[in-house]
Write a protein that holds these residues in place. Structure first.
Motif, PDB file in Angstrom:
ATOM      1  N   THR A 100       0.816  -1.213   0.000  1.00  0.00           N
ATOM      2  CA  THR A 100       0.000   0.000   0.000  1.00  0.00           C
ATOM      3  C   THR A 100       0.852   1.267   0.000  1.00  0.00           C
ATOM      4  O   THR A 100       0.351   2.350  -0.318  1.00  0.00           O
ATOM      5  CB  THR A 100      -0.935   0.019   1.226  1.00  0.00           C
ATOM      6  N   PHE A 101       2.130   1.148   0.369  1.00  0.00           N
ATOM      7  CA  PHE A 101       3.003   2.324   0.414  1.00  0.00           C
ATOM      8  C   PHE A 101       3.754   2.541  -0.895  1.00  0.00           C
ATOM      9  O   PHE A 101       4.302   3.618  -1.120  1.00  0.00           O
ATOM     10  CB  PHE A 101       4.010   2.193   1.561  1.00  0.00           C
ATOM     11  N   ALA A 102       3.799   1.531  -1.750  1.00  0.00           N
ATOM     12  CA  ALA A 102       4.586   1.624  -2.982  1.00  0.00           C
ATOM     13  C   ALA A 102       4.154   2.782  -3.883  1.00  0.00           C
ATOM     14  O   ALA A 102       5.016   3.495  -4.423  1.00  0.00           O
ATOM     15  CB  ALA A 102       4.517   0.294  -3.737  1.00  0.00           C
ATOM     16  N   PRO A 103       2.838   3.030  -4.094  1.00  0.00           N
ATOM     17  CA  PRO A 103       2.458   4.143  -4.985  1.00  0.00           C
ATOM     18  C   PRO A 103       2.958   5.505  -4.518  1.00  0.00           C
ATOM     19  O   PRO A 103       3.144   6.413  -5.339  1.00  0.00           O
ATOM     20  CB  PRO A 103       0.926   4.092  -4.979  1.00  0.00           C
ATOM     21  N   GLN A 104       3.195   5.646  -3.210  1.00  0.00           N
ATOM     22  CA  GLN A 104       3.620   6.945  -2.699  1.00  0.00           C
ATOM     23  C   GLN A 104       5.011   7.322  -3.196  1.00  0.00           C
ATOM     24  O   GLN A 104       5.346   8.516  -3.287  1.00  0.00           O
ATOM     25  CB  GLN A 104       3.588   6.933  -1.169  1.00  0.00           C
ATOM     26  N   ILE A 105       5.824   6.318  -3.513  1.00  0.00           N
ATOM     27  CA  ILE A 105       7.166   6.594  -4.028  1.00  0.00           C
ATOM     28  C   ILE A 105       7.079   7.331  -5.358  1.00  0.00           C
ATOM     29  O   ILE A 105       7.980   8.090  -5.727  1.00  0.00           O
ATOM     30  CB  ILE A 105       7.954   5.277  -4.173  1.00  0.00           C
ATOM     31  N   ALA A 106       5.972   7.152  -6.079  1.00  0.00           N
ATOM     32  CA  ALA A 106       5.800   7.804  -7.374  1.00  0.00           C
ATOM     33  C   ALA A 106       5.158   9.182  -7.246  1.00  0.00           C
ATOM     34  O   ALA A 106       5.657  10.170  -7.792  1.00  0.00           O
ATOM     35  CB  ALA A 106       4.963   6.916  -8.291  1.00  0.00           C
ATOM     36  N   PHE A 107       4.034   9.287  -6.485  1.00  0.00           N
ATOM     37  CA  PHE A 107       3.290  10.547  -6.534  1.00  0.00           C
ATOM     38  C   PHE A 107       3.831  11.617  -5.587  1.00  0.00           C
ATOM     39  O   PHE A 107       3.638  12.818  -5.835  1.00  0.00           O
ATOM     40  CB  PHE A 107       1.789  10.333  -6.322  1.00  0.00           C
ATOM     41  N   VAL A 108       4.533  11.232  -4.506  1.00  0.00           N
ATOM     42  CA  VAL A 108       5.053  12.249  -3.580  1.00  0.00           C
ATOM     43  C   VAL A 108       6.079  13.164  -4.248  1.00  0.00           C
ATOM     44  O   VAL A 108       5.968  14.396  -4.158  1.00  0.00           O
ATOM     45  CB  VAL A 108       5.625  11.586  -2.313  1.00  0.00           C
TER      46      VAL A 108
END
Length: 309
Positions: free
Chosen positions: A161-169
């Motif tokens: 669930t944390f993986a997408p944050q590496i892209a959008f942050v």
């Protein structure tokens, strides 16, 4: 003055950064202890163990909580002191330059903006620049390793669930940085305009448009900032969903204890908080780099003087 932000951080006190890092190390070493104690307390209660052993575990949990809180208090106070020292140094340098003849110093309005508004966030970042990522990454590693030990598949679902944050942050933060840079430039124009107005050399019409531009820049910053927070909170809730689905299945099928699920629920909170702190640190880093570069370019400090607190 160093040309890069981390050069300035290093200049402000290597010894302090080492001591702060040491306190951070102690904190993340004991980070998994409350989770293990919670798991054991729940299992003791559900398995009808002796009340004496339950009280011992609760007392131990309280002692760990007090110790952890005391270390955090000392760490936060120490980091704040170092940050304030950095702010003091920046303001003193700008004021010292302001005493030079006008042809050799910055415009008065820019000096006013730096001393009153820009120096504080840059100096304040010094206290957390190294210790904050060290502490929070350490907590993530400690707690994550403990949860992997308890139930690897549940931890994998949480991590996903944390993986997408590496892209959008990073993308959203880049948009924020551009608006912060524009805002700082406008605020300097406002400060300079105020100085000229006092001297009787400028009317208020440009100032009205400038403060309107600051308002617009702030609203855009808020829009991106809160969009980022919304997406991060949504990812965290998906993590809880994964724990409830997998954890409930494992408890029903007898593959794990209820205490493990409780430990995962608490553990996710211990992961969400440091992860959010790392993102906040990253946001502060990127914004502070922009502000530091603007101060450096405006002040045109020389590199003389190897100062340390």
């Amino acid at each position: 003055m160093p040309s890069q932000l981390f050069g300035f951080i290093w200049l402000m006190g290597r010894r302090h950064q080492a001591l702060i890092a040491g306190l951070s190390l102690v904190l993340f070493i004991i980070g998994a202890a409350p989770l293990e104690l919670q798991r054991r307390i729940v299992n003791e209660a559900t398995q009808q163990a002796s009340y004496g052993s339950l009280l011992f575990l609760v007392s131990l949990y309280l002692a760990v909580a007090v110790l952890e809180g005391a270390i955090k208090f000392a760490l936060n106070l120490y980091r704040s002191w170092v940050g304030e020292k950095g702010t003091l140094w920046l303001r003193a340098r700008v004021l010292h330059r302001a005493e030079t003849p006008p042809s050799e110093s910055m415009l008065e309005g820019v000096e006013l903006s730096i001393v009153l508004a820009e120096a504080e966030p840059v100096g304040g970042f010094v206290g957390t620049s190294i210790s904050e990522p060290l502490l929070q990454i350490g907590i993530l590693v400690t707690v994550g390793s403990y949860l992997i030990y308890l139930q690897p598949l549940m931890m994998l679902a949480v991590a996903a669930t944390f993986a997408p944050q590496i892209a959008f942050v990073p993308m959203l933060q880049a948009a924020i940085n551009r608006r912060v840079e524009a805002k700082v430039a406008i605020m300097r124009d406002v400060s300079e305009g105020m100085v000229h107005a006092i001297e009787g050399g400028q009317d208020e019409d440009p100032q009205t448009s400038r403060i309107g531009a600051i308002f617009a820049a702030n609203m855009e910053i808020y829009r991106y900032k809160y969009a980022m927070n919304f997406l991060m909170n949504l990812m965290a809730q998906l993590g809880y969903v994964g724990i409830f689905v997998l954890g409930g299945y494992y408890v029903v099928t007898g593959k794990t204890e209820i205490g493990t699920v409780v430990a995962f629920v608490s553990g996710l909170a211990k992961i969400v908080d440091p992860w959010g702190a790392i993102v906040d640190w990253y946001r502060d880093l990127r914004v502070t780099q922009v502000k530091f570069r603007l101060i450096r370019d405006a002040a045109k400090f020389d590199g003389a003087g190897n100062h340390e607190i």
